[in-house]
Write a protein that holds these residues in place. Structure first.
Motif, PDB file in Angstrom:
ATOM      1  N   MET A  85       1.030  21.383   7.371  1.00 25.09           N
ATOM      2  CA  MET A  85       0.291  20.188   6.944  1.00 25.09           C
ATOM      3  C   MET A  85      -1.214  20.434   7.104  1.00 25.09           C
ATOM      4  N   LYS A  86      -1.989  19.985   6.128  1.00 25.56           N
ATOM      5  CA  LYS A  86      -3.427  20.285   6.111  1.00 25.56           C
ATOM      6  C   LYS A  86      -4.265  19.228   6.815  1.00 25.56           C
ATOM      7  N   THR A  87      -3.655  18.406   7.652  1.00 29.69           N
ATOM      8  CA  THR A  87      -4.395  17.458   8.466  1.00 29.69           C
ATOM      9  C   THR A  87      -3.649  17.297   9.782  1.00 29.69           C
ATOM     10  N   THR A  88      -4.011  16.310  10.569  1.00 35.06           N
ATOM     11  CA  THR A  88      -3.327  16.071  11.850  1.00 35.06           C
ATOM     12  C   THR A  88      -2.567  14.761  11.788  1.00 35.06           C
ATOM     13  N   TRP A  89      -1.547  14.657  12.616  1.00 35.82           N
ATOM     14  CA  TRP A  89      -0.759  13.419  12.644  1.00 35.82           C
ATOM     15  C   TRP A  89      -1.548  12.264  13.235  1.00 35.82           C
ATOM     16  N   ASP A  90      -2.512  12.559  14.090  1.00 35.59           N
ATOM     17  CA  ASP A  90      -3.362  11.483  14.623  1.00 35.59           C
ATOM     18  C   ASP A  90      -4.170  10.836  13.500  1.00 35.59           C
ATOM     19  N   LYS A  91      -4.714  11.660  12.591  1.00 34.69           N
ATOM     20  CA  LYS A  91      -5.469  11.115  11.465  1.00 34.69           C
ATOM     21  C   LYS A  91      -4.558  10.321  10.536  1.00 34.69           C
TER      22      LYS A  91
ATOM     23  N   ARG B 254       0.855  -1.179   0.000  1.00 32.66           N
ATOM     24  CA  ARG B 254       0.000   0.000   0.000  1.00 32.66           C
ATOM     25  C   ARG B 254       0.891   1.229   0.000  1.00 32.66           C
ATOM     26  N   ILE B 255       0.545   2.234  -0.817  1.00 36.27           N
ATOM     27  CA  ILE B 255       1.377   3.421  -0.989  1.00 36.27           C
ATOM     28  C   ILE B 255       0.584   4.667  -0.625  1.00 36.27           C
ATOM     29  N   ILE B 256       1.191   5.524   0.179  1.00 42.18           N
ATOM     30  CA  ILE B 256       0.583   6.818   0.539  1.00 42.18           C
ATOM     31  C   ILE B 256       1.498   7.915   0.009  1.00 42.18           C
ATOM     32  N   PHE B 257       0.878   8.937  -0.606  1.00 46.01           N
ATOM     33  CA  PHE B 257       1.647  10.079  -1.103  1.00 46.01           C
ATOM     34  C   PHE B 257       1.579  11.224  -0.093  1.00 46.01           C
ATOM     35  N   PHE B 258       2.789  11.692   0.303  1.00 52.40           N
ATOM     36  CA  PHE B 258       2.910  12.957   1.018  1.00 52.40           C
ATOM     37  C   PHE B 258       3.353  13.963  -0.035  1.00 52.40           C
ATOM     38  N   VAL B 259       2.640  15.084  -0.175  1.00 55.90           N
ATOM     39  CA  VAL B 259       2.923  16.046  -1.245  1.00 55.90           C
ATOM     40  C   VAL B 259       3.469  17.324  -0.618  1.00 55.90           C
ATOM     41  N   LYS B 260       4.695  17.667  -1.033  1.00 55.51           N
ATOM     42  CA  LYS B 260       5.361  18.851  -0.504  1.00 55.51           C
ATOM     43  C   LYS B 260       5.141  20.017  -1.462  1.00 55.51           C
ATOM     44  N   GLY B 261       4.277  20.982  -1.028  1.00 51.02           N
ATOM     45  CA  GLY B 261       4.020  22.180  -1.822  1.00 51.02           C
ATOM     46  C   GLY B 261       3.430  21.860  -3.183  1.00 51.02           C
TER      47      GLY B 261
ATOM     48  N   LEU C 184      -1.116  16.643   2.373  1.00 50.27           N
ATOM     49  CA  LEU C 184      -0.601  17.820   1.686  1.00 50.27           C
ATOM     50  C   LEU C 184       0.084  18.780   2.658  1.00 50.27           C
ATOM     51  N   TRP C 185       1.182  19.376   2.134  1.00 52.41           N
ATOM     52  CA  TRP C 185       1.835  20.499   2.828  1.00 52.41           C
ATOM     53  C   TRP C 185       1.808  21.710   1.900  1.00 52.41           C
ATOM     54  N   SER C 186       1.540  22.859   2.468  1.00 50.83           N
ATOM     55  CA  SER C 186       1.566  24.098   1.686  1.00 50.83           C
ATOM     56  C   SER C 186       2.387  25.139   2.444  1.00 50.83           C
ATOM     57  N   GLU C 187       2.898  26.098   1.698  1.00 50.04           N
ATOM     58  CA  GLU C 187       3.715  27.137   2.305  1.00 50.04           C
ATOM     59  C   GLU C 187       2.842  28.320   2.722  1.00 50.04           C
ATOM     60  N   ASP C 188       3.128  28.843   3.919  1.00 45.17           N
ATOM     61  CA  ASP C 188       2.411  30.044   4.341  1.00 45.17           C
ATOM     62  C   ASP C 188       3.172  31.285   3.877  1.00 45.17           C
TER      63      ASP C 188
END
Length: 534
Positions: free
Chosen positions: A515-521, A475-482, A504-508
């Protein structure tokens, strides 16, 4: 002293007026000249096909004749001029020149066969010559038309008897004029329009008749009440007997109920009242009310469903109610017969779906518990929860934003302190082939996390690690940087990228990655994905 004179059916050859005649008749009260035949020279219009059409007559010096008759209160001229054939009085104007005032109270012109009465009668240009007349009768005379102006000479008229004519023709072809028939006679108390072939009475026919007490419409073809009687505060009788009434609709009943006269009675005898269909229920119920003004209800009958006449009683009402309820009961039965299986099937489906969901939820919980146990023990493919594939250009981002937070969240989720995230730099065996070591680490991990960035797509090692994980059905999960250049996705990556949720990660504004979610999720999702493979 002579009070009553009857010349009924007398053939008069000559008429002379003298002093003896005057004295003899000076106190005369009743004069009956029914069916009298006068000489044609005396009454010239009394000839075959006689008429008065579009003519004006002025009759001077009539006092000599009328002085002896001035005291008459009742004058009957029934069957007068029988030798005439449908005489017409149409647009006819007659003016008498006299100083006398008539005391006539009752005038009978029955059986005279005047089909049209359009007579404007005046005395010295004044229409009040007969203003003491209380009763005017022209019955059984085939009258088809009466101009309301013909009745205006009867200012004090109280009783208007017009039965057995054909005024239904006037009501049909001259409705506005028929509706204004009583305009000049507001004091009328009795009107008899029985047997006139009338189908309906105009709404405003009785508008000016506030003193009306007796209305006879018997023997016509009336099926509903179409006229207003609300203003008749003294009305006693509305005779609708022997008409074509099968059932009075709500509007007709409202017309009757609107009248507040305490002595008001409605006669419906001889009508073909119906109690054969459900639509008759409200009418029959209204008839049986204690407050109904219908007279002689105990003797009324109605035609039932079997075409038999029955007396109208509470039993009639009960049968109609049952008749009305039967379609409803039948409809309810049909609805129940259709709905019951549907409801039963729906209940079965709902129960089945609920059980299925419960079973599935229990299986998921069981798998999650099993996955948690395998990860806690850390054997074989569950030594690591995830293998983290990334480009060395993103190393700073990984060690500051990803690795420590992910490790902490997974340890907290699985209640263990052992290392759960595999990174090549930390877990490759030195001196061995990089590709072999990446395969070994991927096999020892439950799933693979690819940190996507533009640098990732430029790295052959990163792309190879993705291919290795894909071939091993991990199983593969994508973490997307910017922001990334999606055109650089390989075909295999693009399928997963389009169809699976991503972290997803976005720059402020300060160029810090959020990160647009929580590590618990994220940790919960990793455990659930691992459980799905069991």
């Amino acid at each position: 002293m002579l009070l009553v004179v009857s010349l009924e059916k007398t053939l008069v050859n000559n008429v002379q007026y003298d002093y003896v005649f005057g004295r003899t008749c000076s106190h005369l009260q009743t004069l009956n000249v029914n069916a009298i035949q006068l000489p044609s020279k005396t009454m010239g219009f009394c000839k075959e096909k006689g008429s008065c059409v579009n003519q004006t007559f002025s009759v001077p010096n009539i006092d000599i004749f009328f002085i002896p008759l001035i005291s008459i209160t009742s004058f009957s001229m029934k069957r007068f001029c029988l030798q005439m054939y449908n005489p017409l009085w149409e647009d006819c104007h007659i003016n008498l020149v006299t100083n006398l005032q008539s005391n006539l109270r009752n005038l009978y012109l029955d059986d005279t066969h005047f089909s049209r009465i359009d007579l404007d009668f005046t005395v010295n240009g004044n229409a009040n010559v007969l203003d003491k007349l209380e009763l005017f009768s022209i019955q059984r005379s085939y009258v088809e038309y009466i101009n309301p102006k013909s009745l205006r000479i009867f200012k004090g008229l109280r009783h208007l008897l017009l039965s057995d004519n054909n005024l239904g023709q006037m009501a049909k072809s001259n409705k506005p004029i028929f509706e204004s028939l009583l305009t000049h006679n507001p004091s009328v108390e009795t009107i008899d329009l029985a047997r006139n072939n009338i189908v309906s009475i105009p709404n405003n026919f009785f508008n000016n008749t506030n003193y009306m007490k007796h209305i006879s419409l018997s023997g016509n073809s009336i099926s509903q009440i179409t006229f207003n009687i609300k203003s008749m505060g003294e009305i006693e009788i509305l005779d609708l007997s022997h008409n074509s009434i099968t059932s009075l609709n709500q509007k007709s009943r409202d017309y009757i109920s609107s009248n507040m006269s305490p002595n008001f009675s409605v006669l419906l005898d001889g009508n073909p009242l119906s109690c054969a269909v459900c639509e008759d229920y409200e009418f029959i119920q209204w008839l049986l009310l204690d407050s109904t003004p219908v007279h002689n209800i105990q003797n009324l009958t109605c035609r039932n469903q079997t075409l038999e006449n029955e007396q109208i009683t509470d039993m009639t009402l009960n049968k109609l109610k049952k008749m009305c309820d039967e379609p409803l009961e039948r409809r309810n039965l049909i609805i129940v017969s259709i709905v019951a299986p549907v409801v039963s099937l729906t209940v079965v489906v709902i129960v089945a779906v609920t059980i299925s969901r419960c079973v599935k939820q229990m299986n998921n919980m069981r798998k999650i518990k099993k996955a948690e146990g395998l990860l806690q023990r850390g054997t074989d493919a569950y030594e690591f929860a995830a293998f983290l594939a990334f480009c060395s250009n993103d190393e700073h981002f990984v060690y500051h934003h990803v690795k420590p937070n992910l490790e902490e969240a997974l340890k907290s989720r699985l209640s263990t302190q052992r290392e759960l995230v595999c990174i090549g730099d930390n877990h490759f065996n030195f001196g061995k082939a990089i590709l072999d070591e990446s395969v070994r680490c991927i096999r020892r991990s439950s799933l693979v996390i690819c940190l996507l960035s533009d640098a990732f797509f430029m790295s052959d090692y990163c792309l190879t690690e993705f291919q290795q994980a894909h071939h091993m059905d991990k199983r593969i999960i994508f973490f997307v940087k910017g922001q990334i250049d999606e055109s650089m996705l390989t075909p295999g990556m693009e399928v997963l990228y389009r169809n699976q949720a991503r972290v997803l990660w976005s720059e402020d504004d300060n160029r810090e990655y959020i990160m647009k979610t929580t590590w618990d999720k994220v940790s919960d999702s990793i455990v659930e994905l691992i459980a799905d493979t069991l």
